[in-house]
Write an enzyme that holds these catalytic residues in place. Structure first.
Site, PDB file in Angstrom:
ATOM      1  N   HIS A  30      -8.801   1.905  12.867  1.00 57.79           N
ATOM      2  CA  HIS A  30      -7.512   2.558  12.638  1.00 57.79           C
ATOM      3  C   HIS A  30      -7.610   3.650  11.576  1.00 57.79           C
ATOM      4  O   HIS A  30      -8.523   3.674  10.760  1.00 57.79           O
ATOM      5  CB  HIS A  30      -6.460   1.541  12.189  1.00 57.79           C
ATOM      6  CG  HIS A  30      -6.734   0.963  10.826  1.00 57.79           C
ATOM      7  ND1 HIS A  30      -7.738   0.044  10.597  1.00 57.79           N
ATOM      8  CD2 HIS A  30      -6.156   1.183   9.623  1.00 57.79           C
ATOM      9  CE1 HIS A  30      -7.763  -0.286   9.317  1.00 57.79           C
ATOM     10  NE2 HIS A  30      -6.812   0.401   8.689  1.00 57.79           N
ATOM     11  N   ASP A  83      -5.085   4.784   8.512  1.00 60.47           N
ATOM     12  CA  ASP A  83      -4.023   4.050   7.810  1.00 60.47           C
ATOM     13  C   ASP A  83      -2.629   4.615   8.104  1.00 60.47           C
ATOM     14  O   ASP A  83      -2.436   5.835   8.173  1.00 60.47           O
ATOM     15  CB  ASP A  83      -4.251   4.100   6.284  1.00 60.47           C
ATOM     16  CG  ASP A  83      -5.358   3.148   5.851  1.00 60.47           C
ATOM     17  OD1 ASP A  83      -5.564   2.120   6.532  1.00 60.47           O
ATOM     18  OD2 ASP A  83      -6.017   3.442   4.835  1.00 60.47           O
ATOM     19  N   HIS A  94     -11.271   3.815  10.166  1.00 57.34           N
ATOM     20  CA  HIS A  94     -12.186   2.860   9.549  1.00 57.34           C
ATOM     21  C   HIS A  94     -11.990   1.457  10.134  1.00 57.34           C
ATOM     22  O   HIS A  94     -10.987   1.171  10.802  1.00 57.34           O
ATOM     23  CB  HIS A  94     -12.069   2.856   8.023  1.00 57.34           C
ATOM     24  CG  HIS A  94     -10.687   2.620   7.501  1.00 57.34           C
ATOM     25  ND1 HIS A  94      -9.765   3.628   7.328  1.00 57.34           N
ATOM     26  CD2 HIS A  94     -10.069   1.496   7.097  1.00 57.34           C
ATOM     27  CE1 HIS A  94      -8.650   3.141   6.842  1.00 57.34           C
ATOM     28  NE2 HIS A  94      -8.785   1.833   6.703  1.00 57.34           N
ATOM     29  N   ARG A 152      -6.720  -1.454  -2.810  1.00 56.03           N
ATOM     30  CA  ARG A 152      -6.601  -0.057  -2.359  1.00 56.03           C
ATOM     31  C   ARG A 152      -5.422   0.635  -3.017  1.00 56.03           C
ATOM     32  O   ARG A 152      -4.334   0.055  -3.093  1.00 56.03           O
ATOM     33  CB  ARG A 152      -6.408  -0.026  -0.843  1.00 56.03           C
ATOM     34  CG  ARG A 152      -6.357   1.377  -0.262  1.00 56.03           C
ATOM     35  CD  ARG A 152      -6.208   1.351   1.249  1.00 56.03           C
ATOM     36  NE  ARG A 152      -4.819   1.514   1.665  1.00 56.03           N
ATOM     37  CZ  ARG A 152      -4.332   1.118   2.831  1.00 56.03           C
ATOM     38  NH1 ARG A 152      -5.113   0.516   3.717  1.00 56.03           N
ATOM     39  NH2 ARG A 152      -3.066   1.309   3.134  1.00 56.03           N
TER      40      ARG A 152
END
Ligand code: SIN
Length: 293
Positions: free
Chosen positions: A118, A120, A268, A283
């Site tokens: 995907h 983000d 990623h 993150r």
């Protein structure tokens, strides 16, 4: 005779980028993320990000404050409507098993076999500009993250497919990914706060002008304007291209590694091959400032 070099023209302290793969990715040295960065270094990192699409830093024992400061050099930070955050730091996501879920023996087969490629938050009107991920707890082996170059994915499409998808749009929906594991009430709230968004199937990168394939398995629900069967087949064909290793770089985490990716240029995938060992990453997410076009 030696050529005369103006010492002022030498960038002695700036970051150095060493390619980590043939398509995308670079290891960065010469930067200490525990300290404030000069504007020149920030600009060099921004340029390096656009060039390499994902940057890997090693041995950066950063605090939460350092993490936030680094992200803010590149824009405001955003939270997430579902994923947990670090206590006291709403701008830092606490991620287990790639998507915020703790993996249990019951859901392991499903979680392990799911296609997790995907970009983000493409369910947002303005998907994020970048992600900055740091390892908090690593398994003894496994738990790598793969990144793929979505411009290379687009560039290698057959010309007839490029012609077919030019001008097409697709719908992206948070509920496709996060909907199944929240309560009915939360689903209703997500539906209200994050209605499905329509984005172009091919996105022009806001900084580089390159064309990128902009559909992903996790959030893209359907391609619009085509008969249902044809739309489904085309979407499957397009989202599956990312699985080819030719478009990827694989990052093997090490203690205190930090990864910084251009979310408009990549997809990623966090490999779930370490259970029952634990893996925790954190993150910060830099907001996107443009609607994909
Ligand atoms: C993410 O999708 O931001 C997390 C990736 C990872 O866990 O490696």
């Amino acid at each position: 005779m030696n050529a005369i070099v103006d010492p002022k023209s030498l960038d002695l302290a700036g970051p150095t980028f060493t390619p980590a793969g043939t398509v995308l990715g670079a290891e960065v040295s010469g930067v200490d993320l525990r300290r404030p960065l000069s504007p020149e270094t920030v600009e060099a990192l921004r340029a390096g990000l656009f060039r390499h699409k994902v940057l890997f830093f090693r041995d950066q024992d950063i605090s939460h404050e350092d993490h936030i400061r680094f992200g803010r050099y590149f824009g405001e930070l955003e939270g997430h409507p579902v994923t947990a955050t670090v206590p006291g730091h709403p701008e830092i996501l606490h991620i287990e098993a790639a998507d915020g879920l703790k993996v249990t023996e019951e859901i392991l087969p499903l979680a392990r076999s799911a296609d997790k490629w995907h970009t983000d938050v493409t369910f947002r009107e303005k998907p994020s500009f970048a992600g900055v991920l740091r390892a908090r707890k690593l398994p003894p082996a496994g738990g790598d993250t793969l990144f793929a170059d979505t411009a290379a994915l687009y560039a290698d499409l057959p010309q007839d497919v490029k012609d077919r998808i030019a001008g097409l749009e697709a719908e992206h929906d948070i509920l496709q990914s996060f909907g199944y594991r929240v309560s009915e009430e939360k689903r209703e709230q997500l539906r209200r706060d994050y209605p499905p968004q329509v984005h172009p199937v091919v996105r022009v990168h806001p900084a580089t002008g390159a064309k990128h394939l902009f559909v992903n398995r996790v959030f893209t629900t359907r391609i619009l304007g085509l008969p249902e069967d044809e739309a489904r087949q085309l979407l499957t064909y397009l989202v599956d291209r990312v699985k080819q290793p030719e478009y990827q770089v694989r990052f093997r985490w090490s203690e205190n590694a930090v990864v910084f990716w251009d979310n408009a240029a990549t997809q990623h995938y966090a490999v779930l091959d370490y259970w029952p060992q634990e893996r925790v990453v954190e993150r910060v997410t830099v907001v996107g400032t443009d609607r994909p076009h």
